[in-house]
Motif scaffolding. Structure first.
Motif, mmCIF file in Angstrom:
data_model
loop_
_atom_site.group_PDB
_atom_site.id
_atom_site.type_symbol
_atom_site.label_atom_id
_atom_site.label_comp_id
_atom_site.label_asym_id
_atom_site.label_seq_id
_atom_site.Cartn_x
_atom_site.Cartn_y
_atom_site.Cartn_z
ATOM 1 N N ASP A 4 81.693 80.543 -23.805
ATOM 2 C CA ASP A 4 80.525 80.096 -23.181
ATOM 3 C C ASP A 4 80.647 79.484 -21.744
ATOM 4 O O ASP A 4 81.573 78.913 -21.620
ATOM 5 N N MET A 5 79.654 79.776 -20.970
ATOM 6 C CA MET A 5 79.737 79.424 -19.533
ATOM 7 C C MET A 5 79.501 77.965 -19.533
ATOM 8 O O MET A 5 78.348 77.579 -20.030
ATOM 9 N N VAL A 6 80.409 77.294 -18.849
ATOM 10 C CA VAL A 6 80.063 75.838 -18.749
ATOM 11 C C VAL A 6 79.454 75.528 -17.264
ATOM 12 O O VAL A 6 78.133 74.906 -17.164
ATOM 13 N N ALA A 7 80.138 76.188 -16.285
ATOM 14 C CA ALA A 7 79.729 75.854 -14.853
ATOM 15 C C ALA A 7 80.358 77.076 -14.025
ATOM 16 O O ALA A 7 81.548 77.533 -14.164
ATOM 17 N N THR A 8 79.399 77.426 -13.032
ATOM 18 C CA THR A 8 80.138 78.309 -12.084
ATOM 19 C C THR A 8 79.828 77.779 -10.587
ATOM 20 O O THR A 8 78.904 77.131 -10.412
ATOM 21 N N ILE A 9 80.472 78.322 -9.751
ATOM 22 C CA ILE A 9 80.305 77.841 -8.191
ATOM 23 C C ILE A 9 80.686 79.118 -7.506
ATOM 24 O O ILE A 9 81.616 79.569 -7.452
ATOM 25 N N THR A 10 79.738 79.393 -6.738
ATOM 26 C CA THR A 10 79.955 80.371 -5.394
ATOM 27 C C THR A 10 81.054 79.987 -4.342
ATOM 28 O O THR A 10 81.339 78.551 -4.258
ATOM 29 N N ASN A 11 81.382 80.987 -3.656
ATOM 30 C CA ASN A 11 82.256 80.589 -2.639
ATOM 31 C C ASN A 11 81.420 79.869 -1.329
ATOM 32 O O ASN A 11 82.273 79.247 -0.525
ATOM 33 N N SER A 12 80.192 79.781 -1.485
ATOM 34 C CA SER A 12 79.322 79.000 -0.424
ATOM 35 C C SER A 12 79.087 77.706 -0.899
ATOM 36 O O SER A 12 78.494 76.778 -0.492
ATOM 37 N N GLY A 13 79.651 77.451 -2.333
ATOM 38 C CA GLY A 13 79.246 76.165 -2.770
ATOM 39 C C GLY A 13 78.042 75.879 -3.964
ATOM 40 O O GLY A 13 78.007 74.705 -4.181
ATOM 41 N N SER A 14 77.323 76.755 -4.119
ATOM 42 C CA SER A 14 76.271 76.977 -4.968
ATOM 43 C C SER A 14 76.617 76.889 -6.500
ATOM 44 O O SER A 14 77.382 77.760 -6.931
ATOM 45 N N ALA A 15 76.306 75.638 -7.136
ATOM 46 C CA ALA A 15 76.856 75.540 -8.292
ATOM 47 C C ALA A 15 75.677 75.796 -9.684
ATOM 48 O O ALA A 15 74.367 75.283 -9.280
#
Length: 116
Positions: A47-58
């Motif tokens: 299950d996904m817990v947390a994601t973050i893009t390379n621009s820092g959007s979480a």
């Protein structure tokens, strides 16, 4: 080839904190999304817990919002997960996941155990 090395898992009491880290290396030009997933005991899916893009959007799973914080260091190609107010239901194997040029790579997993 992309290598992911995770660290920081362990045993913690309920209410405690733990920090996970994942370092990416190898052919990581084009690294975009970085994320943490978990697979609880007896469960077949991660299950996904947390994601973050390379621009820092979480973004976060509802179950961890306000307790966990994901961050990344683009210069070091690392992603971290600061976990607080841990609950027994947070116990799982935590996996780092990265996307590089549309390919997905997984870490080997790190065990988090939460005692009540």
């Amino acid at each position: 080839q992309v290598q992911l090395v995770e660290s920081g898992g362990g045993l913690v009491q309920a209410g405690g904190s733990l920090r996970l880290s994942c370092a990416a290396s190898g052919s990581i030009f084009g690294l975009t999304s970085m994320a943490w997933y978990r697979q609880g005991p007896g469960k077949q899916q991660r299950d996904m817990v947390a994601t973050i893009t390379n621009s820092g959007s979480a973004s976060y799973a509802d179950s961890v919002k306000g307790r966990f914080t994901i961050s990344r260091d683009n210069a070091k190609n690392t992603v971290s997960l600061q976990m607080g107010s841990l609950k027994p239901e947070d116990a799982a194997v935590y996996y780092c996941k990265v996307v590089v040029r549309s390919f997905t790579y997984w870490g080997q997993g790190t065990q988090v155990t939460v005692s009540s």
